[in-house]
Design an enzyme around this catalytic site. Structure first.
Site, PDB file in Angstrom:
ATOM      1  CG  ASP A 152      12.409   5.126  12.994  1.00 48.28           C
ATOM      2  OD1 ASP A 152      11.626   5.897  12.424  1.00 48.28           O
ATOM      3  OD2 ASP A 152      13.276   4.454  12.415  1.00 48.28           O
TER       4      ASP A 152
ATOM      5  CG  ASP B 184      -3.514 -11.063  16.759  1.00 50.81           C
ATOM      6  OD1 ASP B 184      -2.383 -11.157  16.230  1.00 50.81           O
ATOM      7  OD2 ASP B 184      -4.153 -10.004  16.829  1.00 50.81           O
TER       8      ASP B 184
ATOM      9  CD  GLU C 149       0.395  -4.560  17.896  1.00 50.83           C
ATOM     10  OE1 GLU C 149       0.837  -5.680  17.555  1.00 50.83           O
ATOM     11  OE2 GLU C 149       0.724  -3.488  17.336  1.00 50.83           O
TER      12      GLU C 149
ATOM     13  CG  PHE D 179      -5.542  -7.317   9.897  1.00 57.81           C
ATOM     14  CD1 PHE D 179      -6.381  -6.442  10.575  1.00 57.81           C
ATOM     15  CD2 PHE D 179      -4.723  -6.826   8.895  1.00 57.81           C
ATOM     16  CE1 PHE D 179      -6.389  -5.098  10.240  1.00 57.81           C
ATOM     17  CE2 PHE D 179      -4.734  -5.493   8.567  1.00 57.81           C
ATOM     18  CZ  PHE D 179      -5.574  -4.622   9.242  1.00 57.81           C
TER      19      PHE D 179
ATOM     20  CE  LYS E  28      -7.543   0.130   6.139  1.00 57.51           C
ATOM     21  NZ  LYS E  28      -8.040   1.326   5.502  1.00 57.51           N
ATOM     22  CG  MET E  29     -12.859  -6.619  10.196  1.00 55.23           C
ATOM     23  SD  MET E  29     -14.521  -6.049  10.534  1.00 55.23           S
ATOM     24  CE  MET E  29     -15.424  -6.847   9.261  1.00 55.23           C
TER      25      MET E  29
ATOM     26  CE  LYS F 121      -7.857  -7.982  18.251  1.00 56.20           C
ATOM     27  NZ  LYS F 121      -7.543  -9.323  17.769  1.00 56.20           N
TER      28      LYS F 121
ATOM     29  CG  ASP G 115      15.242  -1.006  10.918  1.00 61.91           C
ATOM     30  OD1 ASP G 115      14.632  -0.101  10.309  1.00 61.91           O
ATOM     31  OD2 ASP G 115      14.703  -1.729  11.763  1.00 61.91           O
TER      32      ASP G 115
ATOM     33  CG  ASP H 134      15.000   3.737   7.672  1.00 60.77           C
ATOM     34  OD1 ASP H 134      14.113   4.597   7.469  1.00 60.77           O
ATOM     35  OD2 ASP H 134      14.982   2.946   8.617  1.00 60.77           O
TER      36      ASP H 134
END
Lengths: 565, 702
Positions: free
Chosen positions: B315, B352, B356, B385, B390-391, B409, B532, B536
């Site tokens: 991954d 946020d 990120e 978000f 999508k912002m 953003k 994990d 998977d």
């Protein structure tokens, strides 16, 4: 007499000729086996189809390994029964100019087994025991078929390597037909014609009776020799038409026939290695195997030449000429000796019994390696497969991966089979020799005493289990004990190697193929060749060192001390 | 790694383990257990035979060779004991490891719920589907699933990781392991494993070697060793007839040279006792090495298969790159000062909590010294978000003479749609920058204030340090690496190039992993992967070596054949190396063992045959084979037997530690190992036997 330039040249010419002819015959055989177009097909293609039609063989039908093995064993067993029958009733069959009687039962069994297993051990003198009918229809036919049997065994193995996840490993009948029709027959015809041209006899007339110098009558045996000799040399059979085999001037009249007959011993076995490379698609792999064979061959030849040409105070004349082919000299006698014992041929042009101890040991060791130095046609290569798999397994672990050969994983089953293929013939040699040297039945046949006598018995059983067929002589083996014990040795030596190869072939064909990577254990490098030689020598040496010590080695030391046997 | 095993080795020879191993060496003489090891079983049979002969002579038959025979017999027994000791010490180390783990469980009591009432029962009496309650301070009694509640759990007992993890009811993080400790809150757990088969029990039985089954390679090797044993059995059994023949020919009796103790010595020296004695120790310590790396294999087969793996599916996130993207640059639109962009980006990211988001705040602070303002106090509203828009962003009311600010953003596409919908333009140069950033493998976020495009924040995947070198090593070992990522192809290609992986799957869905594994396997590869998530599980089950992270879901853990207690994705590489080491050690010691035989022939054969064909002289011709010039036939045989025994004990450390592994191509590894263990195996015993012979003669043992 000294070992001189001419001797070197002869050996060099021999090896060079072999090297030149190998790719020629090798690529031709590859075409035959893969069913590609080749020039022989235009002559014999119709015959091939006819054979299939008459025998109701569907050439497109494939067999799994058990079916293939069964077909092979059944085919050989039928040959055995037929041969046995011919010998027992030869007195009422045609082409028996000397009115030879039925062959004794134990000798008949021995001879039948011997010719079916491509051993061609002869406990008898051909010209005084077997009628022309038996020699031609029985023995010569088996010379072809036993050779073809040996050759075809490598084909399932090759298919096992190049095919993936399948049970099919080919059709035995198709393989045997093509091998006999396109390879063995044409080559034999060519060689036989050359031999006849050089003076080898080929006739169906009565034996000649001539007046010898002393005034007495002497019987000169003749017969259809050239046709049998061609295939016995090419097919690594080795059973002579005459008792003296390649030393008989009617079998081997000129230096040219001597050279060609020697070359024929190794020709197909050597060519098959090339064929193997072609069919698996890697000439480098084949080159390593071929080089291993050649290195072993030249090493053995060197030891033997050295021993024969060296001054030994124990002998009055040096070098010793006893038992040598005086027409062709020491070097040619030794060359033939090494070629015939390394190639499971068994024909001789000199008496191995009379060679120096080390030279005799070379012959023994050649056979004890399991006849993988070129070896019998097919047999040398498939015997080598066992050693390759063992080498790959032992050394492969050392690179930290489950060992694999040409993309196929070598696992418990393959190891088990390869081990049987290597060990069973050795076991037969050791056990039968042990019985031979302590029983009355074994010792009473001996002409010599001491370590030389020991070597004679060891040699007899080694020759049988290695399907060689050459004799050390000095031992009368036409007794019930030797005829039967050797028959057992020959059967073990032949089929305990063939059946495991076929089993491995089946198992390989079922496996997936792993693409090579830098982590793959390389089997096409000089290092692998070196390793393979090491494993062959170590395994053979460890098995036979005690026996060799009490035979040729002690005899060698004694000879140096001035004592001979 | 080597350090670790070095430490482990030191502890392996601590007193308790050695004493226990010594006792076990004798227990293991029991033929019923020894028969599983054909080579050593033969040695034991041979030792019994020799003992019988010695006992006979002691009673009064042949006192002349009694001392010699007795010494031989003692050394034959010592050979078996040494081999047993090797196995016992490997097991002892495993047990020591297991004891420590087991202690955690020993004192545990469980609060079992029976008809809604709590009952205290010992943890060992729990059975599957029992319901237990754990509160802060309780040790979780057995493996289970959280069915109710949420709690932080200390899993350091098995992972070594001190940071607590969250375990809660639901799909993803509901698996708990027996022996770990609840730090806060209360959870209700349904036990999923029978006692005796819980996770810890599995570990314990595996490291103890109790449940160890032979692996495929081990079976193949045992076949080879058995075959060699048979060959030598035949070579030795046929030797007396050969000797009798030769004795008769030389006019002497050879009985004293083919006595049973001498033949026994020859046999034991020839059969591959070195590898036969060390084989199971190598296997056990292979598992042990995995555990030292905090990886538990559910079978020895898996540990061995790891060495064969030639394709690794990795991954991207967490393995190749650090877990998250980080803001790396601000790229303002034309005419916008970079500070304004940074400020707006920072404001919109304050609430946020994702890595990120935090990285944007930090980058703005580091680059432009901007302090995150306490915007909460001025009544700002944060827009989280959402999947629809999508912002994300922030609405700041008019303040300090500034007008109200509406900052958004989001991804380039979303923002473009947003801007054009309200009738504003999306600058050409920003569009260009977007494409450029995507080409570099980074992710662009476009920042918009009051409908005006301010510019782009570049988020970059940070490739882990040293990972490129690691992949280069893997390539040399012949292992292909495939990166799996949800990124688009462009991004994936850029990261793949930077990290140096061989191949990648972009925009990968869980099914893609499975499909890729099947495809690789179909073309003959062995695939290893680490995973994990629940999704998977199918891929982990399909892979030849599937390592589940312990932090992963129960489904994933059960699907894989190994569990990484550290939940460290790069572990896969170490696991592969451990597997290779295991196989290499076996191969090297097999080669060594076989190569040893050459010298033993040169010691024993002249000793047995030296008197033949002497014809009155003191020595026969075959004494010339005594190239080591050993003192006497008796000392030669005794020395060979002693060497054969002590080489086993000398090689125990190597068997436990494994041969040195270097990440180079197969040819180089082979050349080196051949030189050391092949050639070394031929030469070493010549020297060893000679030295022992000098000692044997000096001490007048014969």
């Amino acid at each position: 007499m000294k070992f001189g330039t001419l001797d070197v040249l002869q050996v060099a010419l021999f090896i060079l000729s072999l090297a030149v002819l190998t790719p020629i015959i090798g690529s031709f055989m590859a075409k035959v086996f893969s069913g590609e177009k080749h020039f022989m097909k235009s002559f014999l293609g119709k015959t091939e189809e006819l054979i299939y039609r008459v025998c109701r063989i569907n050439p497109a039908e494939e067999m799994n390994w058990k079916e293939y093995t069964f077909a092979l064993l059944a085919f050989n067993f039928a040959g055995f029964i037929l041969l046995l029958l011919f010998q027992e009733v030869q007195q009422i069959l045609p082409f028996n100019p000397q009115h030879l009687p039925a062959v004794s039962w134990d000798l008949a069994i021995n001879t039948a087994v011997s010719f079916v297993t491509n051993t061609n051990w002869q406990s008898y003198a051909g010209e005084t025991t077997m009628s022309n009918f038996v020699q031609m229809v029985g023995l010569t036919v088996q010379n072809f078929l036993s050779a073809a049997t040996g050759i075809v065994v490598i084909l399932p193995f090759i298919r096992g390597i190049i095919r993936k996840t399948t049970d099919d490993i080919g059709n035995f009948w198709v393989d045997v037909t093509r091998t006999t029709l396109y390879i063995l027959l044409p080559l034999s015809v060519i060689l036989a014609i050359i031999l006849v041209g050089q003076g080898t006899v080929q006739t169906l007339t009565h034996y000649h009776t001539v007046k010898a110098i002393t005034g007495q009558g002497q019987v000169i045996p003749v017969g259809p020799a050239a046709s049998q000799i061609a295939i016995k040399q090419l097919g690594s059979n080795g059973g002579g038409f005459f008792n003296a085999n390649g030393a008989h001037p009617f079998e081997n009249p000129t230096p040219l026939t001597d050279f060609l007959e020697m070359l024929s011993i190794l020709l197909i076995a050597s060519g098959l290695v090339y064929t193997y490379g072609r069919l698996i698609g890697s000439m480098k792999q084949a080159l390593v195997i071929w080089s291993v064979m050649l290195v072993l061959f030249v090493s053995m030849l060197s030891v033997s030449l050295y021993s024969e040409w060296t001054f030994h105070p124990a002998y009055a004349s040096t070098p010793t000429m006893e038992g040598k082919e005086t027409r062709f000299g020491i070097t040619n006698s030794v060359l033939w000796e090494v070629a015939t014992t390394s190639a499971s041929n068994g024909s001789v042009n000199a008496m191995h019994d009379s060679m120096t101890p080390l030279s005799g040991m070379v012959a023994l060791v050649n056979m004890m390696t399991g006849e993988v130095i070129f070896g019998g046609v097919g047999a040398g290569l498939y015997g080598m497969f066992h050693f390759i798999l063992l080498t790959v397994f032992i050394a492969g672990l050392m690179v930290g991966r489950t060992p694999e050969y040409l993309g196929k994983k070598i696992e418990a089953y393959e190891v088990k089979m390869a081990v049987i293929g290597v060990v069973a013939p050795s076991a037969a040699i050791l056990v039968f020799t042990a019985i031979g040297v302590i029983t009355r039945g074994g010792i009473s046949s001996l002409n010599n005493s001491g370590p030389h006598g020991f070597s004679e018995i060891l040699y007899a059983f080694t020759s049988a289990a290695a399907n060689n067929g050459s004799a050390f002589a000095g031992l009368n083996t036409n007794t019930v004990f030797y005829n039967l014990s050797q028959s057992a040795g020959m059967v073990i030596g032949r089929y305990s190697v063939i059946v495991p190869v076929l089993a491995i072939s089946g198992s390989l064909a079922r496996k997936k193929s792993i693409p090579p990577s830098p982590g793959t254990f390389p089997t096409d490098s000089p290092l692998f060749g070196f390793l393979l030689i090491g494993i062959i020598i170590i395994i053979s040496a460890l098995t036979f060192f005690p026996a060799l010590a009490l035979g040729p080695i002690v005899e060698h030391f004694l000879m140096l001390a001035g004592k001979t046997f | 790694m080597d350090n670790k095993s070095g430490v482990g080795l030191a502890s392996a020879f601590d007193r308790n383990i050695v004493v226990q191993a010594l006792a076990d060496s004798f227990k293991k003489l029991n033929p019923k257990t020894l028969v599983k090891n054909p080579v050593m079983f033969v040695v034991e049979v041979v030792a019994v035979v020799s003992t019988y002969v010695v006992a006979q002579s002691a009673i009064g038959h042949q006192p002349s060779s009694l001392s010699f025979d007795a010494q031989i017999t003692v050394w034959l027994w010592i050979t078996v004991l040494f081999a047993n000791f090797a196995e016992a010490i490997a097991e002892g180390r495993g047990k020591a490891q297991a004891e420590a783990l087991r202690k955690a469980r020993a004192e545990t009591f469980a609060r079992k719920l029976e008809n809604g009432k709590e009952v205290n029962v010992p943890a060992t009496e729990l059975s599957k589907d029992d319901i237990v309650v754990c509160e802060a301070g309780d040790v979780i009694p057995a493996d289970g699933l959280v069915v109710e509640g949420i709690a932080s759990v200390d899993e350091s007992a098995i992972t070594g990781e001190s940071a607590p993890v969250i375990r809660e009811s639901g799909e993803e993080r509901n698996a708990v392991t027996g022996g770990t400790k609840v730090l806060s809150d209360r959870i209700v757990i349904r036990i999923i494993a029978e006692q005796g088969s819980t996770f810890m029990d599995k570990i314990i039985s595996l490291v103890e070697g109790a449940k160890r089954q032979k692996t495929p390679n081990e079976i193949a090797l045992t076949i080879l060793l058995s075959a060699l044993t048979i060959v030598f059995l035949l070579a030795v059994a046929t030797f007396p007839p050969f000797m009798h023949y030769s004795g008769k020919a030389s006019g002497i009796s050879v009985n004293e040279y083919v006595s049973l103790p001498i033949l026994d010595s020859l046999l034991v020296c020839l059969i591959p006792t070195t590898i036969g004695g060390l084989l199971s120790a190598i296997g056990i310590s292979g598992m042990d090495r995995l555990i030292r790396k905090n990886v538990i294999a559910t079978s020895g087969r898996a540990a061995e298969a790891a060495g064969d793996v030639d394709v690794l599916l990795l991954d991207k996130t967490g393995t190749i790159t650090l877990g998250n993207r980080m803001a790396s640059d601000f790229l303002p639109a034309p005419g916008i000062p970079v500070e304004r962009l940074a400020d707006a980006a920072q404001l919109s990211s304050i609430a946020d909590e994702t890595p990120e988001g935090r990285s944007i705040v930090i980058l703005a602070k580091e680059r432009y010294g901007m302090r995150a303002k306490e915007v909460r106090d001025v009544g700002a509203t944060f827009i989280p978000f959402s999947a629809q828009t999508k912002m994300s962003g922030v609405e700041i009311p008019a303040l300090d003479g500034l007008g109200p600010r509406s900052i958004r953003k989001g991804s380039g596409e979303a923002m473009k749609k947003f801007v054009t919908e309200i009738g504003k333009t999306f600058p050409q140069s920003v569009q260009k920058n977007l494409e450029e950033i995507a080409r570099q493998g980074s992710t662009p976020l476009v920042v918009v204030e009051n409908g005006e495009v301010l510019g782009i924040v570049q988020l970059k995947d940070i490739v882990k340090g040293g990972i490129k070198e690691r992949f280069a090593q893997l390539r040399k070992m012949g292992i292909k690496t495939v990166m799996i990522t949800g990124d688009n192809a462009l991004t994936a290609a850029a990261i793949a190039a930077e990290a140096g992986v061989d191949d990648f799957i972009a925009e990968a869905k869980p099914e893609d992993k499975l499909a890729r594994i099947r495809q690789e396997q179909a073309s003959g590869h062995l695939v290893g992967m680490i995973g994990d998530g629940t999704n998977d599980a199918p891929a982990l089950a399909q892979a030849d070596v599937g390592i589940a992270m312990n932090s992963g879901t129960q489904a994933a853990r059960e699907a894989g054949n190994m569990v990484d207690l550290d939940s460290n994705p790069t572990k896969l590489i170490e696991v592969v190396e451990t597997g290779k080491k295991l196989l290499m050690t076996r191969g090297a010691l097999t080669t060594f063992s076989i190569a040893n035989d050459v010298s033993k022939y040169f010691a024993i054969i002249p000793a047995m045959t030296g008197a033949l064909y002497a014809f009155g002289k003191p020595y026969g011709p075959l004494s010339a084979l005594n190239i080591m010039k050993l003192g006497s036939p008796e000392s030669a045989i005794l020395s060979a037997v002693i060497f054969n025994a002590i080489i086993i004990i000398l090689l125990v450390p190597l068997a436990l530690k494994g041969v040195k592994y270097r990440p180079v191509g197969a040819s180089a590894v082979l050349r080196r190992n051949l030189l050391v263990y092949g050639l070394g195996g031929i030469i070493a015993p010549f020297i060893g036997i000679k030295l022992i012979d000098i000692l044997v003669n000096a001490l007048r043992l014969v």
